[in-house]
Design a protein around this motif. Sequence first.
Motif, PDB file in Angstrom:
ATOM      1  N   ASP A   6      -1.535 -13.626  -1.520  1.00 35.78           N
ATOM      2  CA  ASP A   6      -0.463 -12.812  -2.091  1.00 35.78           C
ATOM      3  C   ASP A   6       0.019 -11.764  -1.101  1.00 35.78           C
ATOM      4  O   ASP A   6       1.221 -11.548  -0.944  1.00 35.78           O
ATOM      5  CB  ASP A   6      -0.938 -12.117  -3.370  1.00 35.78           C
ATOM      6  N   ALA A   7      -0.920 -11.105  -0.443  1.00 33.81           N
ATOM      7  CA  ALA A   7      -0.565 -10.065   0.520  1.00 33.81           C
ATOM      8  C   ALA A   7       0.284 -10.646   1.650  1.00 33.81           C
ATOM      9  O   ALA A   7       1.300 -10.068   2.034  1.00 33.81           O
ATOM     10  CB  ALA A   7      -1.834  -9.422   1.074  1.00 33.81           C
ATOM     11  N   GLU A   8      -0.119 -11.783   2.154  1.00 33.87           N
ATOM     12  CA  GLU A   8       0.620 -12.414   3.239  1.00 33.87           C
ATOM     13  C   GLU A   8       2.028 -12.801   2.791  1.00 33.87           C
ATOM     14  O   GLU A   8       2.999 -12.577   3.489  1.00 33.87           O
ATOM     15  CB  GLU A   8      -0.131 -13.657   3.724  1.00 33.87           C
ATOM     16  N   GLY A   9       2.140 -13.365   1.591  1.00 36.26           N
ATOM     17  CA  GLY A   9       3.433 -13.793   1.069  1.00 36.26           C
ATOM     18  C   GLY A   9       4.400 -12.654   0.804  1.00 36.26           C
ATOM     19  O   GLY A   9       5.616 -12.813   0.932  1.00 36.26           O
ATOM     20  N   PHE A  10       3.887 -11.486   0.450  1.00 38.34           N
ATOM     21  CA  PHE A  10       4.746 -10.342   0.140  1.00 38.34           C
ATOM     22  C   PHE A  10       4.860  -9.354   1.294  1.00 38.34           C
ATOM     23  O   PHE A  10       5.541  -8.343   1.180  1.00 38.34           O
ATOM     24  CB  PHE A  10       4.229  -9.616  -1.107  1.00 38.34           C
ATOM     25  N   GLY A  11       4.160  -9.616   2.391  1.00 37.82           N
ATOM     26  CA  GLY A  11       4.253  -8.744   3.544  1.00 37.82           C
ATOM     27  C   GLY A  11       3.602  -7.385   3.342  1.00 37.82           C
ATOM     28  O   GLY A  11       4.073  -6.380   3.861  1.00 37.82           O
ATOM     29  N   VAL A  12       2.527  -7.368   2.565  1.00 36.84           N
ATOM     30  CA  VAL A  12       1.766  -6.136   2.354  1.00 36.84           C
ATOM     31  C   VAL A  12       0.314  -6.405   2.731  1.00 36.84           C
ATOM     32  O   VAL A  12      -0.063  -7.531   3.007  1.00 36.84           O
ATOM     33  CB  VAL A  12       1.849  -5.654   0.875  1.00 36.84           C
ATOM     34  N   THR A  13      -0.495  -5.359   2.726  1.00 31.71           N
ATOM     35  CA  THR A  13      -1.899  -5.544   3.058  1.00 31.71           C
ATOM     36  C   THR A  13      -2.666  -6.037   1.840  1.00 31.71           C
ATOM     37  O   THR A  13      -2.229  -5.886   0.696  1.00 31.71           O
ATOM     38  CB  THR A  13      -2.536  -4.230   3.538  1.00 31.71           C
ATOM     39  N   ARG A  14      -3.824  -6.621   2.106  1.00 31.49           N
ATOM     40  CA  ARG A  14      -4.691  -7.068   1.020  1.00 31.49           C
ATOM     41  C   ARG A  14      -5.113  -5.878   0.169  1.00 31.49           C
ATOM     42  O   ARG A  14      -5.248  -5.974  -1.039  1.00 31.49           O
ATOM     43  CB  ARG A  14      -5.918  -7.782   1.590  1.00 31.49           C
ATOM     44  N   ARG A  15      -5.302  -4.735   0.808  1.00 25.71           N
ATOM     45  CA  ARG A  15      -5.694  -3.518   0.094  1.00 25.71           C
ATOM     46  C   ARG A  15      -4.613  -3.109  -0.919  1.00 25.71           C
ATOM     47  O   ARG A  15      -4.914  -2.676  -2.019  1.00 25.71           O
ATOM     48  CB  ARG A  15      -5.949  -2.396   1.102  1.00 25.71           C
ATOM     49  N   THR A  16      -3.339  -3.269  -0.562  1.00 24.77           N
ATOM     50  CA  THR A  16      -2.250  -2.957  -1.486  1.00 24.77           C
ATOM     51  C   THR A  16      -2.327  -3.842  -2.715  1.00 24.77           C
ATOM     52  O   THR A  16      -2.179  -3.368  -3.845  1.00 24.77           O
ATOM     53  CB  THR A  16      -0.890  -3.116  -0.779  1.00 24.77           C
ATOM     54  N   VAL A  17      -2.571  -5.127  -2.506  1.00 18.46           N
ATOM     55  CA  VAL A  17      -2.706  -6.050  -3.634  1.00 18.46           C
ATOM     56  C   VAL A  17      -3.904  -5.660  -4.491  1.00 18.46           C
ATOM     57  O   VAL A  17      -3.813  -5.602  -5.718  1.00 18.46           O
ATOM     58  CB  VAL A  17      -2.825  -7.514  -3.148  1.00 18.46           C
ATOM     59  N   THR A  18      -5.026  -5.347  -3.851  1.00 15.16           N
ATOM     60  CA  THR A  18      -6.234  -4.962  -4.572  1.00 15.16           C
ATOM     61  C   THR A  18      -6.006  -3.699  -5.394  1.00 15.16           C
ATOM     62  O   THR A  18      -6.405  -3.620  -6.563  1.00 15.16           O
ATOM     63  CB  THR A  18      -7.400  -4.745  -3.584  1.00 15.16           C
ATOM     64  N   ASN A  19      -5.342  -2.709  -4.824  1.00 18.91           N
ATOM     65  CA  ASN A  19      -5.057  -1.472  -5.552  1.00 18.91           C
ATOM     66  C   ASN A  19      -4.115  -1.717  -6.724  1.00 18.91           C
ATOM     67  O   ASN A  19      -4.271  -1.128  -7.796  1.00 18.91           O
ATOM     68  CB  ASN A  19      -4.467  -0.421  -4.614  1.00 18.91           C
ATOM     69  N   THR A  20      -3.119  -2.566  -6.519  1.00 20.04           N
ATOM     70  CA  THR A  20      -2.179  -2.891  -7.584  1.00 20.04           C
ATOM     71  C   THR A  20      -2.893  -3.568  -8.745  1.00 20.04           C
ATOM     72  O   THR A  20      -2.662  -3.240  -9.912  1.00 20.04           O
ATOM     73  CB  THR A  20      -1.049  -3.792  -7.050  1.00 20.04           C
ATOM     74  N   VAL A  21      -3.788  -4.495  -8.437  1.00 20.20           N
ATOM     75  CA  VAL A  21      -4.569  -5.175  -9.470  1.00 20.20           C
ATOM     76  C   VAL A  21      -5.477  -4.181 -10.192  1.00 20.20           C
ATOM     77  O   VAL A  21      -5.625  -4.225 -11.412  1.00 20.20           O
ATOM     78  CB  VAL A  21      -5.375  -6.344  -8.862  1.00 20.20           C
ATOM     79  N   ALA A  22      -6.069  -3.262  -9.449  1.00 23.96           N
ATOM     80  CA  ALA A  22      -6.945  -2.252 -10.055  1.00 23.96           C
ATOM     81  C   ALA A  22      -6.180  -1.375 -11.042  1.00 23.96           C
ATOM     82  O   ALA A  22      -6.741  -0.898 -12.024  1.00 23.96           O
ATOM     83  CB  ALA A  22      -7.596  -1.400  -8.977  1.00 23.96           C
TER      84      ALA A  22
END
Length: 54
Positions: A6-22
């Motif tokens: 997801d992070a790669e597809g949206f051009g964000v870091t994995r941490r951003t995805v993890t924080n969003t999910v949290a």
Amino acid sequence: MTPSEDAEGFGVTRRTVTNTVADGRPPAYRLGPRRTRLRLDELQAARRPTRMAV
């Protein structure tokens, strides 16, 4: 999809995805103690900007 995909597809870091999910948006689906999956349509909906009332 995995958070890394997801992070790669949206051009964000994995941490951003993890924080969003949290934060609870989008919902994440746990598949065991270390696996998390996200639905693409839910992730796209969470990434859309929201309109603010003026």
